[in-house]
Design an enzyme around this catalytic site. Structure first.
Site, short mmCIF file in Angstrom:
data_model
loop_
_atom_site.label_atom_id
_atom_site.label_comp_id
_atom_site.label_asym_id
_atom_site.label_seq_id
_atom_site.Cartn_x
_atom_site.Cartn_y
_atom_site.Cartn_z
N HIS A 127 -2.86 11.97 -4.57
CA HIS A 127 -3.43 12.96 -3.65
C HIS A 127 -3.42 12.52 -2.19
O HIS A 127 -4.37 12.74 -1.44
CB HIS A 127 -4.85 13.33 -4.08
CG HIS A 127 -4.92 14.02 -5.40
ND1 HIS A 127 -3.89 14.81 -5.89
CD2 HIS A 127 -5.90 14.04 -6.35
CE1 HIS A 127 -4.24 15.29 -7.07
NE2 HIS A 127 -5.44 14.84 -7.38
N HIS A 187 -7.89 21.48 -4.93
CA HIS A 187 -8.32 20.83 -6.15
C HIS A 187 -9.66 21.37 -6.64
O HIS A 187 -10.54 20.61 -7.07
CB HIS A 187 -8.41 19.31 -5.92
CG HIS A 187 -8.23 18.49 -7.15
ND1 HIS A 187 -9.20 18.37 -8.12
CD2 HIS A 187 -7.19 17.72 -7.56
CE1 HIS A 187 -8.78 17.56 -9.07
NE2 HIS A 187 -7.55 17.14 -8.76
N GLU A 199 -3.88 23.35 -10.10
CA GLU A 199 -3.38 22.85 -8.83
C GLU A 199 -1.91 23.26 -8.67
O GLU A 199 -1.02 22.63 -9.22
CB GLU A 199 -3.50 21.33 -8.77
CG GLU A 199 -4.88 20.80 -9.09
CD GLU A 199 -4.82 19.35 -9.51
OE1 GLU A 199 -4.22 18.52 -8.78
OE2 GLU A 199 -5.35 19.03 -10.60
#
Length: 381
Positions: free
Chosen positions: A136, A209, A346
């Site tokens: 991420h 997210h 996502e």
């Protein structure tokens, strides 16, 4: 003085301004957007909370700290508005660092294997924050930044967040100008539009997210019925890096082409992929390869009657079933967030694409514009 949020002492965190607005009973007649102070860091930086409301009484609360969706309500079959995402009670909870409860994820969502990649003959080394990989965007990704915020008021209120990710930030090349627009539509949909440009070749894979729970946060998501319009998924190794194979979902626990309860195969003891992810934490590749806005997935929770449709321009989606939540975090109503208490959809390009030349490219070059759109639409049935 530069502050690393994960290392902030609890004493400092407790001194932060924190006045979350957890009242979901907003007037159903007044659509628009309002701004309040969400909290203040010890160095004086302020984070604001923006409340978007449509004429149906649906409310989205979003902060310009990391672009977190703090609250999102949707009506059940009796018309009652309740939260359908996992949020935290106060600004200080977000500032401590969270397991990505609803923020903007970047510069690169999901994993980059071995925390490095090569672009145009040059190798770039990134911070390793997940089993030797970069997850991420790294430990100080877009979810740890204060974004500049502007608003467009009206029946479909818009929050526009912008951020300059400087050349070298978290190891990524290029000055990247990013814009993320949240629009609360009058059809009870939250639309997220992403746009970015760069002055140097780089890689990019933006997503959000949010953890969804259509029960109104009353129970876990094992009884949620999920459909994903994807005939293939990406198997991973034990460190959850794609092997490079696109595997058909047919005959596997990853077949969600027809609406299927999350509980049906999530604990399959004979499936290696389920073991690697501790449940679902994999990328599905949509059957429809077009770049147009298309239906990618649906989620249905029968007790509340809530039905969510997810539309996206992206080629894939990561379904994650909150496998690593352990009850240490609690929501606004004091509900503990345990494993399987939420699910993420996502939307994204494939994980580890910078190291997989056969995957769709995630390279952005000067003169080009990165664009992506995802819509989460709510109704009842």
């Amino acid at each position: 003085m530069k502050i690393t949020l994960f290392a902030l002492p609890l004493l400092l965190l407790s001194s932060m301004t924190s006045k979350p607005d957890s009242n979901l009973n907003v007037s159903e007649s007044k659509a628009g957007i309002t701004k309040t102070l969400f909290g203040t860091f010890p160095d004086g930086r302020e984070a604001d909370l923006f409340t978007l409301q449509n004429a149906n009484g649906m409310v989205a609360k979003i902060t310009n700290y990391g672009g977190y969706i703090v609250s999102l309500t949707a009506p059940n079959k009796a018309g009652k508005q309740e939260d359908v995402i996992l949020g935290l009670p106060s600004f200080s909870d977000y500032a401590k660092g969270t397991p990505s409860l609803g923020p903007i994820i970047g510069r690169f969502g999901n994993r980059i294997g071995n925390a490095k990649f090569t672009l145009d003959g040059q190798e770039y080394t990134l911070p390793a924050n997940n089993n030797g990989n970069t997850l991420h965007g790294g430990p100080k990704g877009f979810d740890k930044q204060i974004w500049k915020a502007t608003t467009n008021d009206g029946k479909e209120p818009v929050l526009i967040l912008t951020y300059l990710s400087k050349d070298g930030e978290e190891g990524f090349p290029g000055n990247l100008n990013v814009e993320v627009r949240y629009t609360l539509q009058k059809d009870n949909a939250l639309r997220i539009d992403y746009k970015a440009t760069t002055d140097k070749a780089t890689v990019i894979n933006l997503t959000n997210h949010a953890y969804f729970n259509l029960s109104g946060l009353k129970r876990d998501i094992l009884d949620h019925e999920v459909m994903i319009k994807a005939d293939k998924f990406l198997p991973t190794d034990e460190k959850q890096i794609p092997t490079g194979e696109l595997k058909p979902v047919a005959g596997t626990p990853f077949d969600f082409l027809k609406p299927t309860l999350v509980s049906a195969h999530i604990n399959d003891p004979n499936d290696t992929q389920i073991k690697y992810g501790k449940g679902y934490d994999h990328c599905w590749v949509f059957t429809d390869k077009s770049k147009s806005l298309k239906l990618g997935a649906t989620v249905y929770e029968s007790a509340s009657g809530r039905f969510m449709e997810m539309y996206t321009t992206e080629p894939a989606v990561q379904l994650y079933t909150a496998n690593n939540l352990n009850g240490k975090l609690t929501g606004i109503g004091g509900v503990p967030y345990t494993s399987r208490f939420g699910l993420c959809l996502e939307t994204q390009h494939f994980p580890d694409s910078p190291n997989k030349p056969d995957f769709p490219t995630t390279v952005l070059r000067p003169g080009d514009t990165y664009k992506s759109t995802t819509v989460y639409k709510f109704s009842v049935k």
